[in-house]
Scaffold this active site. Structure first.
Site: not given
Ligand code: GLY
Length: 339
Positions: A108, A130, A172, A214, A224, A228, A232, A235, A239, A249
């Site tokens: 956990r 993320k 990026e 960032k 997000e 945030r 994207n 993306h 994606h 990517h």
């Molecule tokens: N690990 C990439 C992000 O959190 O955007």
């Protein structure tokens, strides 16, 4: 080694910006640590890992899935990892995603940190919390948001990075410039990739600039809900292209950004698509892909940014200024057919 601690809503991250992998033992206790890396990174840097317990996963996006996560969890159990164990992801975006994800679900949740080894991971994947895995063609469909305890930057690790991987990282960086920083866009226009590769200080400053950009966005909107989402940019389509056409990517999002720029031209009077295309080409990134609209659309409509029958799409007003616009899926398909 410069250290700065950044606070997020649920945790803090220590960022060691001009560090070295050799300093890892000053940050974490070797006995409590398990390094997760991949076959490519192990081949390039394995000699620096003597005395560290290490799990080596297969390299490549195709392995960023639940099966690999389960394999790593099995190895953690064999190594008797417990709640005091710290996982360190040493690698590119696949390794950082996998490490952060496994650390977030094992028992956990246990502590983790990253030593990114690609430009892309340094400026993007390692930052923000993320972390997740793909499910079939669907990117990052399962995952968590949980901040790493530390990020250790060692630009010397980039010496062995293959040239194409450099270009993917700059995709990026160009994204960050496009959505948030006209001055950085201009700086990129004035330099060539080889200058960043050969001038350590120039590279370190660019990486730090992107890390700070960032982190600031994530600090203000960790989960997000607002700003945030701008990260994207490129993306949503990117994606959808990535796994379907097996593109790296960085290449997929470069093409995605060009499409988003064209949509911005049609929907928001954005007039700088040519400058964006030229900058992507300057950094050796693709700007065009012949694709099958119907099949790409099938993947795209499952993107996490979809809200009912509309997609929250990132568009540009001008370079350095982005916004979100919901686009009806039917309109999006028409835009894809007539870019
Ligand atoms: N690990 C990439 C992000 O959190 O955007």
């Amino acid at each position: 080694m410069q250290t700065k601690t950044y606070h997020f809503s649920t945790a803090s991250t220590d960022v060691y910006i001009n560090g070295s992998l050799s300093q890892l033992s000053k940050i974490v206790d070797k006995k409590q640590t398990i390094i997760i890396t991949d076959t490519h990174v192990f081949e390039a840097h394995g000699s620096k890992l003597k005395g560290w317990r290490t799990i080596v996963m297969p390299a490549g996006e195709a392995h960023k899935n639940q099966q690999t996560a389960d394999d790593i969890i099995g190895q953690l159990i064999q190594l008797e990892a417990d709640r005091q164990t710290i996982l360190v992801g040493l690698g590119g975006g696949v390794v950082t995603d996998m490490t952060g994800y496994v650390a977030s679900i094992y028992m956990r949740g246990i502590a983790f940190g990253f030593v990114p080894t690609t430009v892309l991971a340094m400026v993007d994947a390692a930052i923000g919390g993320k972390n997740g895995v793909d499910v079939g063609l669907y990117k990052n469909m399962v995952g968590t948001i949980r901040q790493p305890n530390f990020l250790l930057y060692d630009v010397a690790l980039l010496k062995t990075l293959p040239h194409p991987e450099w270009t993917y990282g700059f995709a990026e960086i160009i994204k960050h410039a496009s959505i948030k920083s006209l001055p950085m866009f201009k700086q990129l226009q004035q330099h060539q990739l080889d200058q960043f590769k050969s001038k350590k200080l120039l590279l370190q400053q660019l990486i730090e600039r992107n890390v700070l950009l960032k982190i600031k966005v994530v600090q203000q909107d960790e989960f997000e809900k607002a700003d945030r989402k701008l990260l994207n940019f490129g993306h949503t389509l990117g994606h959808a292209f990535e796994n379907q056409y097996q593109l790296p990517h960085g290449q997929a999002i470069a093409i995605g950004m060009v499409h988003a720029a064209h949509f911005s031209g049609q929907l928001a009077d954005f007039r700088q698509t040519a400058a964006l295309v030229a900058l992507l080409e300057q950094y050796e990134l693709p700007t065009h892909l012949r694709f099958e609209t119907d099949t790409v659309f099938e993947v795209l409509k499952m993107d996490k940014k979809r809200a009912g029958a509309a997609m929250n799409f990132v568009l540009l007003k001008k370079i350095g200024s982005a916004f979100i616009q919901p686009i009806a899926l039917t309109d999006l398909k028409t835009l894809m057919q007539n870019p």
